[in-house]
Scaffold this motif. Structure first.
Motif, PDB file in Angstrom:
ATOM      1  N   LEU A 268       0.953  -1.264  -0.011  1.00 54.91           N
ATOM      2  CA  LEU A 268       0.033   0.082   0.001  1.00 54.91           C
ATOM      3  C   LEU A 268       0.850   1.231  -0.158  1.00 54.91           C
ATOM      4  CD1 LEU A 268      -3.239   0.648   1.660  1.00 54.91           C
ATOM      5  CD2 LEU A 268      -1.472   2.162   2.420  1.00 54.91           C
ATOM      6  N   PHE A 269       1.880   1.294   0.922  1.00 54.38           N
ATOM      7  CA  PHE A 269       2.855   2.315   0.911  1.00 54.38           C
ATOM      8  C   PHE A 269       3.593   2.366  -0.703  1.00 54.38           C
ATOM      9  CE2 PHE A 269       3.666   1.164   5.461  1.00 54.38           C
ATOM     10  CZ  PHE A 269       2.432   1.780   5.829  1.00 54.38           C
ATOM     11  N   GLY A 270       3.865   1.571  -1.144  1.00 52.44           N
ATOM     12  CA  GLY A 270       4.475   1.443  -2.544  1.00 52.44           C
ATOM     13  C   GLY A 270       3.431   2.009  -3.464  1.00 52.44           C
ATOM     14  N   SER A 271       2.191   1.536  -3.431  1.00 48.03           N
ATOM     15  CA  SER A 271       1.131   1.870  -4.471  1.00 48.03           C
ATOM     16  C   SER A 271       0.821   3.425  -4.251  1.00 48.03           C
ATOM     17  CB  SER A 271       0.050   1.164  -4.066  1.00 48.03           C
ATOM     18  OG  SER A 271       0.143  -0.418  -4.382  1.00 48.03           O
ATOM     19  N   ARG A 272       0.704   3.843  -3.125  1.00 47.09           N
ATOM     20  CA  ARG A 272       0.451   5.160  -2.779  1.00 47.09           C
ATOM     21  C   ARG A 272       1.588   6.216  -3.502  1.00 47.09           C
ATOM     22  NH1 ARG A 272       2.731   8.618   1.036  1.00 47.09           N
ATOM     23  NH2 ARG A 272       1.297  10.362   1.804  1.00 47.09           N
ATOM     24  N   GLN A 273       2.921   5.631  -3.273  1.00 48.86           N
ATOM     25  CA  GLN A 273       3.937   6.469  -3.864  1.00 48.86           C
ATOM     26  C   GLN A 273       3.968   6.527  -5.148  1.00 48.86           C
ATOM     27  OE1 GLN A 273       5.705   8.309  -1.558  1.00 48.86           O
ATOM     28  NE2 GLN A 273       6.380   9.463  -3.283  1.00 48.86           N
ATOM     29  N   CYS A 274       3.693   5.420  -6.016  1.00 53.27           N
ATOM     30  CA  CYS A 274       3.468   5.461  -7.427  1.00 53.27           C
ATOM     31  C   CYS A 274       2.533   6.478  -7.949  1.00 53.27           C
ATOM     32  CB  CYS A 274       2.976   3.887  -7.824  1.00 53.27           C
ATOM     33  SG  CYS A 274       4.223   2.809  -7.616  1.00 53.27           S
ATOM     34  N   ALA A 275       1.209   6.417  -7.227  1.00 49.71           N
ATOM     35  CA  ALA A 275       0.386   7.329  -7.676  1.00 49.71           C
ATOM     36  C   ALA A 275       0.718   8.608  -7.282  1.00 49.71           C
ATOM     37  CB  ALA A 275      -0.887   6.948  -6.837  1.00 49.71           C
ATOM     38  N   ILE A 276       1.404   9.135  -6.299  1.00 50.24           N
ATOM     39  CA  ILE A 276       2.061  10.440  -5.945  1.00 50.24           C
ATOM     40  C   ILE A 276       3.052  10.861  -7.238  1.00 50.24           C
ATOM     41  CG2 ILE A 276       3.643  11.582  -4.397  1.00 50.24           C
ATOM     42  CD1 ILE A 276       2.039   9.894  -2.080  1.00 50.24           C
ATOM     43  N   GLU A 277       3.836   9.981  -7.431  1.00 51.61           N
ATOM     44  CA  GLU A 277       4.904  10.284  -8.407  1.00 51.61           C
ATOM     45  C   GLU A 277       4.297  10.675  -9.780  1.00 51.61           C
ATOM     46  OE1 GLU A 277       8.233  10.643  -7.826  1.00 51.61           O
ATOM     47  OE2 GLU A 277       7.379  10.263  -5.731  1.00 51.61           O
ATOM     48  N   LEU A 278       3.228   9.958 -10.150  1.00 54.67           N
ATOM     49  CA  LEU A 278       2.355  10.227 -11.491  1.00 54.67           C
ATOM     50  C   LEU A 278       1.708  11.694 -11.380  1.00 54.67           C
ATOM     51  CD1 LEU A 278       1.235   9.367 -14.220  1.00 54.67           C
ATOM     52  CD2 LEU A 278      -0.685   8.260 -12.773  1.00 54.67           C
ATOM     53  N   LEU A 279       1.040  11.963 -10.169  1.00 54.44           N
ATOM     54  CA  LEU A 279       0.303  13.145 -10.296  1.00 54.44           C
ATOM     55  C   LEU A 279       1.296  14.360  -9.852  1.00 54.44           C
ATOM     56  CD1 LEU A 279      -2.784  11.617  -8.216  1.00 54.44           C
ATOM     57  CD2 LEU A 279      -2.502  11.939 -10.306  1.00 54.44           C
ATOM     58  N   ARG A 280       2.248  13.970  -9.313  1.00 51.37           N
ATOM     59  CA  ARG A 280       3.148  15.153  -8.792  1.00 51.37           C
ATOM     60  C   ARG A 280       3.903  15.629 -10.109  1.00 51.37           C
ATOM     61  NH1 ARG A 280       7.614  13.323  -5.270  1.00 51.37           N
ATOM     62  NH2 ARG A 280       6.131  13.880  -3.742  1.00 51.37           N
ATOM     63  N   GLU A 281       4.306  14.786 -11.232  1.00 51.14           N
ATOM     64  CA  GLU A 281       4.822  15.115 -12.309  1.00 51.14           C
ATOM     65  C   GLU A 281       3.865  15.632 -13.177  1.00 51.14           C
ATOM     66  OE1 GLU A 281       7.337  13.121 -16.077  1.00 51.14           O
ATOM     67  OE2 GLU A 281       7.333  12.081 -14.355  1.00 51.14           O
ATOM     68  N   GLY A 282       2.719  15.110 -13.101  1.00 50.39           N
ATOM     69  CA  GLY A 282       1.602  15.244 -13.952  1.00 50.39           C
ATOM     70  C   GLY A 282       1.114  14.361 -15.091  1.00 50.39           C
ATOM     71  N   GLN A 283       0.069  13.857 -15.037  1.00 49.38           N
ATOM     72  CA  GLN A 283      -0.238  12.873 -15.891  1.00 49.38           C
ATOM     73  C   GLN A 283       0.002  13.010 -17.316  1.00 49.38           C
ATOM     74  OE1 GLN A 283      -4.293  12.599 -13.753  1.00 49.38           O
ATOM     75  NE2 GLN A 283      -3.940  10.191 -14.168  1.00 49.38           N
ATOM     76  N   ASP A 284      -0.395  14.288 -17.588  1.00 47.91           N
ATOM     77  CA  ASP A 284      -0.037  14.809 -19.218  1.00 47.91           C
ATOM     78  C   ASP A 284       1.213  14.566 -19.521  1.00 47.91           C
ATOM     79  OD1 ASP A 284      -2.833  14.877 -19.914  1.00 47.91           O
ATOM     80  OD2 ASP A 284      -2.846  17.096 -19.698  1.00 47.91           O
ATOM     81  N   ALA A 285       2.232  15.167 -18.609  1.00 45.84           N
ATOM     82  CA  ALA A 285       3.740  15.173 -18.718  1.00 45.84           C
ATOM     83  C   ALA A 285       4.209  13.821 -18.707  1.00 45.84           C
ATOM     84  CB  ALA A 285       4.158  16.068 -17.413  1.00 45.84           C
ATOM     85  N   VAL A 286       3.695  12.926 -17.896  1.00 44.78           N
ATOM     86  CA  VAL A 286       4.025  11.579 -17.921  1.00 44.78           C
ATOM     87  C   VAL A 286       3.807  10.639 -19.086  1.00 44.78           C
ATOM     88  CG1 VAL A 286       3.795   9.258 -16.653  1.00 44.78           C
ATOM     89  CG2 VAL A 286       4.226  11.422 -15.395  1.00 44.78           C
ATOM     90  N   LEU A 287       2.650  11.230 -19.834  1.00 47.73           N
ATOM     91  CA  LEU A 287       2.283  10.623 -21.029  1.00 47.73           C
ATOM     92  C   LEU A 287       2.895  11.106 -22.103  1.00 47.73           C
ATOM     93  CD1 LEU A 287      -1.595  11.024 -21.007  1.00 47.73           C
ATOM     94  CD2 LEU A 287      -0.435   8.766 -21.205  1.00 47.73           C
ATOM     95  N   LYS A 288       3.352  12.209 -22.207  1.00 47.22           N
ATOM     96  CA  LYS A 288       4.388  12.725 -23.084  1.00 47.22           C
ATOM     97  C   LYS A 288       5.815  12.359 -22.946  1.00 47.22           C
ATOM     98  CE  LYS A 288       2.016  17.349 -23.643  1.00 47.22           C
ATOM     99  NZ  LYS A 288       2.131  18.716 -23.482  1.00 47.22           N
ATOM    100  N   ARG A 289       6.249  12.086 -21.802  1.00 45.14           N
ATOM    101  CA  ARG A 289       7.617  11.608 -21.352  1.00 45.14           C
ATOM    102  C   ARG A 289       7.662   9.996 -21.926  1.00 45.14           C
ATOM    103  NH1 ARG A 289       9.328   8.676 -17.216  1.00 45.14           N
ATOM    104  NH2 ARG A 289       7.763   9.459 -15.537  1.00 45.14           N
TER     105      ARG A 289
END
Length: 411
Positions: A268-289
């Motif tokens: 759960l801690f790892g899953s939480r951080q995965c979501a945080i990393e995605l949202l912190r960078e921004g979903q559109d930015a991660v898609l573009k990367r």
């Protein structure tokens, strides 16, 4: 006994991949009790985070403890009763997996197929729905076995028009390719962490619409002996798995906190951080990367004179299939990459066994240095195998993709 001493691999296959360092750090956190207010508050936070990841308002959005297959099995065994019809369009290995799981639930499984390397036109799926009249349409979005990405945008409306539940496995595609749960009218979606979300295998985020939840809850009522005339007529049968019974897992994650299992806190801690990393960078930015890294890898492969596999119009952004040159031993090249350069790329199976490598650019590894290092190392391994290649062409082509993106941003 010696401590763990793993080699410093760069995982550039179809998954799993190297984790974001922040995810590994989060997973080293000490535990608290499963009903500790701190723990339950983080469970609530994870649900809210994954609603953003899935782009949904679904209340029932949480984690199934287990690998991505656990999420698939939970979704299918919780909604499919023996004898229910399910339609599964297959365009790769993981469509066959959905069919096997549905068969084990004693559903009537109907499949349609296209050749590997292709995807379905929505009309093909609607025609099959009209013919089969299934309870559920179950389909993979991105199948790493073929590197293809199935368009889903029209399928939700088709399913609603024919009163069919729409489930998809988006494990290999989520975060690296567009996914819109509510906009596309997806009734249930499950994923894993080990691809573009940048975590380890072992947790399966899932989200369910109200329509899907109603079906699961009715089966739970049957199990509890609460049968009204509708349930009796339908001869509803209990969910055959305790562990994967989504009605019980919903009660565990809900306000009732009814005991079902002990939550895998570290995951759960790892899953939480995965979501945080995605949202912190921004979903559109991660898609573009991911799109940038995937395009750079594709352009590099082509510049080296290697041939990509499948319909490139429908290729996943985060993995590319590469035909193995006939003059080289594909497994020897993979061996050299792994043991000389510490880089792992994927082989294949089924009709593509021994014919195709699969090279991924996912999550933490969807970055320029990883792409360039992989292309340069692959070129060297192929030269050692006797293949004549244009020197540096792959790296140059990939660098041109990144340079073009930089110039566009400056403009």
């Amino acid at each position: 006994m010696q401590p763990l001493t793993l080699p410093p691999r760069l995982l550039m296959g179809p998954g799993p991949i190297n984790c974001y360092p922040q995810v590994l750090s989060a997973m080293s956190t000490q535990l608290v009790g499963q009903y500790d207010p701190t723990m339950t508050s983080y469970m609530n936070e994870v649900m809210a985070l994954y609603r953003q990841v899935f782009k949904t308002q679904n209340q029932q959005t949480f984690l199934v403890d287990g690998t991505s297959r656990a999420g698939i099995e939970a979704a299918l065994v919780s909604c499919l009763e023996p004898g229910d019809k399910v339609l599964i369009p297959i365009f790769g290995r993981f469509g066959h997996l959905l069919a096997e799981i549905a068969e084990r639930a004693d559903a009537q499984v109907h499949t349609i197929e296209v050749p590997w390397g292709e995807v379905f036109d929505p009309q093909q799926i609607e025609d099959a729905i009209k013919r089969v009249q299934p309870k559920v349409l179950a389909i993979v979005q991105g199948d790493t076995s073929t590197t293809m990405l199935q368009p889903l945008e029209e399928l939700g409306a088709i399913c609603r028009a024919h009163d069919v539940l729409f489930y998809t496995d988006a494990t290999a595609s989520i975060a690296g390719n567009p996914f819109e749960t509510d906009l596309w009218q997806v009734d249930a979606v499950s994923v894993g962490l080990q691809k573009c979300l940048g975590g380890p295998s072992g947790s399966a985020p899932i989200s369910m619409s109200g329509r899907f939840v109603d079906v699961v809850r009715k089966r739970h009522h049957v199990e509890a002996g609460i049968r009204d005339s509708h349930h009796q007529d339908a001869q509803g049968q209990r969910i055959r798995s305790n562990y994967f019974d989504l009605s019980m897992i919903m009660d565990y994650w809900g306000e009732e906190r009814l005991n079902h299992h002990t939550e895998a806190a570290t995951m759960l801690f790892g899953s939480r951080q995965c979501a945080i990393e995605l949202l912190r960078e921004g979903q559109d930015a991660v898609l573009k990367r991911h799109q940038m890294a995937g395009n750079a890898m594709l352009q590099g492969i082509q510049a080296m004179g290697l041939r990509p596999y499948g319909d490139l119009k429908h290729k996943m952004s985060n993995v590319v299939g590469v035909y193995i040159p006939e003059s080289v031993n594909g497994e020897q090249v993979r061996h050299d990459l792994l043991n000389l350069f510490n880089i792992e790329i994927g082989t294949s199976f089924g009709p593509l066994k021994g014919k195709v490598w699969r090279i991924g650019t996912m999550g933490y590894n969807a970055r320029q240095d990883a792409v360039l290092h992989t292309l340069q190392s692959l070129e060297t391994a192929l030269r050692r195998a006797g293949l004549v290649l244009p020197a540096g062409a792959g790296v140059d082509a990939a660098m041109a993709v990144y340079a073009g993106a930089t110039e566009t941003r400056h403009d």
